[in-house]
Design an enzyme around this catalytic site. Structure first.
Site, mmCIF file in Angstrom:
data_model
loop_
_atom_site.group_PDB
_atom_site.id
_atom_site.type_symbol
_atom_site.label_atom_id
_atom_site.label_comp_id
_atom_site.label_asym_id
_atom_site.label_seq_id
_atom_site.Cartn_x
_atom_site.Cartn_y
_atom_site.Cartn_z
ATOM 1 N N ASP A 51 -3.619 -44.156 15.708
ATOM 2 C CA ASP A 51 -4.327 -44.686 14.728
ATOM 3 C C ASP A 51 -5.229 -44.893 15.562
ATOM 4 O OD1 ASP A 51 -3.903 -47.460 12.506
ATOM 5 O OD2 ASP A 51 -5.450 -47.914 13.993
ATOM 6 N N GLU B 134 -9.900 -46.859 15.361
ATOM 7 C CA GLU B 134 -10.186 -47.969 14.537
ATOM 8 C C GLU B 134 -12.078 -46.413 14.413
ATOM 9 O OE1 GLU B 134 -9.650 -49.780 12.839
ATOM 10 O OE2 GLU B 134 -8.014 -49.614 14.163
ATOM 11 N N HIS C 255 -5.674 -53.999 13.247
ATOM 12 C CA HIS C 255 -6.720 -53.696 13.034
ATOM 13 C C HIS C 255 -7.356 -53.602 14.673
ATOM 14 C CE1 HIS C 255 -7.285 -53.519 8.809
ATOM 15 N NE2 HIS C 255 -7.254 -55.140 8.531
ATOM 16 N N ASP D 29 -1.845 -51.739 15.765
ATOM 17 C CA ASP D 29 -1.573 -50.785 14.687
ATOM 18 C C ASP D 29 -0.561 -49.399 14.580
ATOM 19 O OD1 ASP D 29 -3.442 -52.655 13.954
ATOM 20 O OD2 ASP D 29 -4.507 -51.287 12.365
#
Length: 570
Positions: A34, A36, A175, A180
């Site tokens: 994952d 960001e 998040h 995540d």
């Protein structure tokens, strides 16, 4: 600050091949990742955090987590969504330091992400900016898998937060990348548990399961269950045992299974699968044997759902008529001195016209007795008449024309090609460029046709030839070729003495029956397959009954000129 990597065991598997991905899902290594980022565009935005979890058999075997300095400020709405501020990234490493560590961490695994196009798109863009090659990862998207496994009633939304609630994950998505990724691990396990009850037990089967196909099409997947994972030929049969379709495969089970999944999109093939009641197969030693057997089965059955090569024995030949003033004839029946084969009558006719022009062979169809001359009734070819001309010629004076053509067929004389090339040069020198280009293309087509015919005839002329090709996994592939036909095929595995295998294959080889044609009765397609295999890198002749060579003055010597002609016409 360097990436934080934790591992439960030391394991660095190599990149998985498709065959290895047929292993059970519980033995497949997944890396759930994952990211960001500073925004939604992989081209304009950058990664701010990477979190990844490596799992196998339901167990976590490693984790990677790191912040990443994007080289820019974080937009306020991203700060509000993720909690990652610009101040947090001051001491974070840049992506060029982080990405090699991630690629090494994920090497040999299937990459998994929730909305994989987003995360994988950012990683690929980062690799391109860093000048790093992107490995050939297999990629699984849990959004796509969830939409395939779960009904709308059960999962109105497939957002990670919604699926986390449905599967009661151990780590709630926040998040932040590692949280995540951990939540996605639990979602993946929940989805795999669901599909396990549907007979999906390997990654390859999971990929096949993802597309939405009809229950009837999927229900016939059992037709592939007992097929071996070896090279060979497969035959779909209909309700009356008729052959519907013939194909070849490196892995029979995997290839046939593909007809019952969404990877098969051709309407004709879906129609064929709906009619099929069983699948026969013929195991083959290697790819050459599979291709030859496919060609023979197509000739034997003419399956309705095969579009190409349904009638491989049908061909056109250029022959010389038997009369006092011979002419070129395009016919289905070959002779010992014919030129061909051609798949199209039009192509054969155009080549015949060029030969007639080069050798001054008559194209008029009037029958002429031995004692009469040719010519008085034929205008010159430059005004659309007969290439043999209007000057009266006796049968004796005319004879060099067909003799020259037949010598060119056999590769004994390329003077007609040289004359055509000289005419091309003369037309170009006279600045008749369009005429020169047309004649150049016709000459190149003739030389190419001669090369192909002489190449195949040279192989067919050898009574017996034994050849070997090294296998990627070690050992040898063998082919026993008799009069251009594959008479026997086999392999010697690594560590097996090759010559006893060769002797056994020769003893078991088919007996061939000659026919009066340049290919001695063999199908042109089969001789072509064998000739192409012999030209592969590493192939060597073990022994041959006589020399295997193309004629010195044949079309092969003109291929460099033909290549220049093709480039000029492109």
């Amino acid at each position: 600050m360097s990436p934080r990597i934790s591992t439960a065991q030391q394991s660095t598997p190599q990149q998985l091949s498709f065959d290895e991905l047929d292993t059970p899902l519980r033995e497949t290594t997944f890396v759930v990742v994952d990211l960001e980022t500073t925004g939604s565009s992989s081209g304009d935005d950058a990664i701010t955090e990477i979190g990844a979890v490596k799992i196998r058999g339901g167990e976590v075997i490693g984790e990677l987590a790191t912040l990443v300095d994007p080289g820019r400020s974080i937009p306020p709405y991203i700060v509000e969504l993720t909690g990652i501020t610009s101040a947090m990234l001051i001491d974070a490493p840049r992506i060029e330091r982080v990405l090699p560590s991630f690629l090494e961490f994920a090497r040999g695994a299937v990459l998994v992400a929730h909305n994989a196009p987003f995360d994988i798109g950012f990683l690929k863009a980062a690799a391109a900016r860093c000048g790093l090659p992107w490995p050939p990862f297999q990629v699984l998207c849990t959004v796509k898998l969830a939409r395939r496994v779960l009904s709308r009633e059960e999962a109105p939304s497939v957002k990670l937060s919604a699926l986390a609630g449905l599967f009661r994950v151990g780590t709630q998505p926040t998040h932040r990348a590692l949280d995540d990724a951990r939540a996605t691990v639990d979602v993946l396990h929940g989805l795999i548990e669901r599909v396990g009850g549907l007979g999906v037990h390997s990654y390859a089967e999971l990929v096949d399961y993802l597309p939405n196909v009809s229950a009837a099409q999927r229900g016939k997947r059992g037709l592939a269950a007992d097929l071996p994972r070896t090279p060979g030929v497969y035959l779909f049969r209909g309700p009356s045992e008729e052959v519907l379709y013939v194909g070849t495969a490196v892995n029979l089970q995997r290839r046939v299974r593909g007809y019952f999944t969404g990877s098969e999109t051709r309407a004709r093939m879906k129609e064929m699968v709906a009619l099929a009641t069983r699948v026969d197969h013929v195991e083959c030693a290697h790819g050459l044997e599979a291709s030859v057997r496919e060609l023979r089965l197509l000739a034997a059955h003419a399956p309705p759902y095969n579009r190409r090569s349904k009638f491989p024995r049908r061909a056109w030949w250029i022959t010389m008529t038997d009369e006092p003033f011979p002419r070129l004839s395009v016919t289905r029946r070959s002779t010992a001195e014919a030129l061909g084969p051609f798949s199209s009558r039009t192509d054969a006719g155009e080549i015949a016209a060029t030969i007639a022009d080069a050798c001054r062979i008559r194209t008029c169809t009037k029958k002429i007795r031995q004692e009469l001359p040719h010519g008085p009734d034929c205008p010159e070819s430059v005004v659309g008449g007969c290439p043999a001309g209007s000057e009266p010629r006796t049968a004796e004076h005319y004879r060099p024309a067909p003799v020259s053509a037949l010598a060119m067929f056999r590769g004994m004389d390329d003077a007609p090609l040289a004359r055509l090339r000289s005419r091309v040069e003369e037309l170009a020198a006279a600045e008749l460029f369009e005429n020169a280009a047309r004649l150049r293309d016709r000459t190149a087509a003739l030389a190419t046709a001669l090369h192909r015919a002489q190449r195949l005839a040279a192989l067919a002329a050898v009574d017996e030839l034994v050849a070997a090709r090294p296998r990627d996994e070690g050992g040898w592939e063998f082919a026993v070729v008799r009069a251009g036909r594959l008479a026997s095929a086999g392999i010697a595995a690594r560590g097996v003495a090759p010559m006893p295998v060769v002797e056994a294959l020769v003893l078991a080889a088919e007996t061939v029956i000659d026919e009066p044609s340049p290919l001695r009765g063999a199908m042109a397609g089969e001789v072509g397959l064998v000739a192409s295999w012999l030209a592969l890198p590493g192939v060597r002749v073990v022994r041959a009954s006589q020399g295997y060579a193309e004629p010195a003055r044949g079309g092969g010597g003109w291929q460099e000129w033909c290549a220049l002609a093709h480039r000029a016409s492109a």
